[in-house]
Design a protein around this motif. Structure first.
Motif, PDB file in Angstrom:
ATOM      1  N   THR A  50      40.397  34.297  38.026  1.00 56.73           N
ATOM      2  CA  THR A  50      41.052  35.458  37.419  1.00 56.73           C
ATOM      3  C   THR A  50      41.675  35.081  36.074  1.00 56.73           C
ATOM      4  O   THR A  50      41.793  33.896  35.729  1.00 56.73           O
ATOM      5  N   ASN A  88      40.098  41.960  37.985  1.00 55.73           N
ATOM      6  CA  ASN A  88      40.739  40.795  38.594  1.00 55.73           C
ATOM      7  C   ASN A  88      41.018  41.116  40.055  1.00 55.73           C
ATOM      8  O   ASN A  88      41.825  41.999  40.356  1.00 55.73           O
ATOM      9  N   LEU A  97      35.693  34.443  36.480  1.00 57.29           N
ATOM     10  CA  LEU A  97      36.211  35.326  35.437  1.00 57.29           C
ATOM     11  C   LEU A  97      35.122  35.769  34.459  1.00 57.29           C
ATOM     12  O   LEU A  97      34.349  34.937  33.976  1.00 57.29           O
TER      13      LEU A  97
END
Ligand code: AMP
Length: 137
Positions: A50, A88, A97
């Motif tokens: 994230t 996220n 990510l």
């Protein structure tokens, strides 16, 4: 590199992808199910899940790559603008990510990013702002 991570495999070249950009720290490739053609995902080579996990020295490399691709979809593909986004955890379907850069053009019919809006009660906005300022301190 994380075992079983699809985007790590794309970065390593063991899963095919249409590569758009490669830098020391970042890889960009076309989303296999684009919102619009040219929809690109930018990923850090390092496996992080994230935005909170992204080490500070990788923030500029990742977002400057997103900026370059956003410029390229307008100058190269003729899009009028872009939608740049990142999920996220919630709605994040790949746990590596990634920044979405989606080409946008007026009248393109995109409705999927419509967010229902709410309202603050009297004094509530200041409470939320104060809580966030405290969390940021
Ligand atoms: P998100 O749902 O925000 O986690 O976005 C993940 C994105 O990865 C989705 O838009 C998928 O279409 C895209 N995706 C999944 N598998 C692949 C793949 N093999 N190559 C390129 N994009 C992919």
């Amino acid at each position: 590199m994380s075992d079983g991570c699809l985007f790590c495999d794309i970065i390593a070249g063991t899963v095919p992808a249409s590569i758009v950009l490669e830098t020391e720290n970042v890889v960009g490739f076309l989303d296999v199910r684009p919102v619009f053609k040219g929809h690109t995902l930018l990923v850090p080579r390092r496996h992080v899940v994230t935005l909170s996990d992204l080490p500070e020295p990788l923030i500029v490399p990742l977002f400057s790559s997103a900026q370059r691709v956003a410029d390229a979809v307008t100058s190269g593909l003729g899009a009028q603008g872009t939608f740049v986004a990142m999920n996220n955890v919630v709605s994040q379907s790949v746990a590596h990510l990634h920044v979405h850069v989606v080409p946008r053009t007026k009248g393109d019919g995109l409705r999927g990013f419509f967010w229902p809006r709410t309202k603050y009660a009297d004094g509530e906005a200041e409470q939320y702002a104060a809580t966030l300022r405290e969390a940021l301190a």
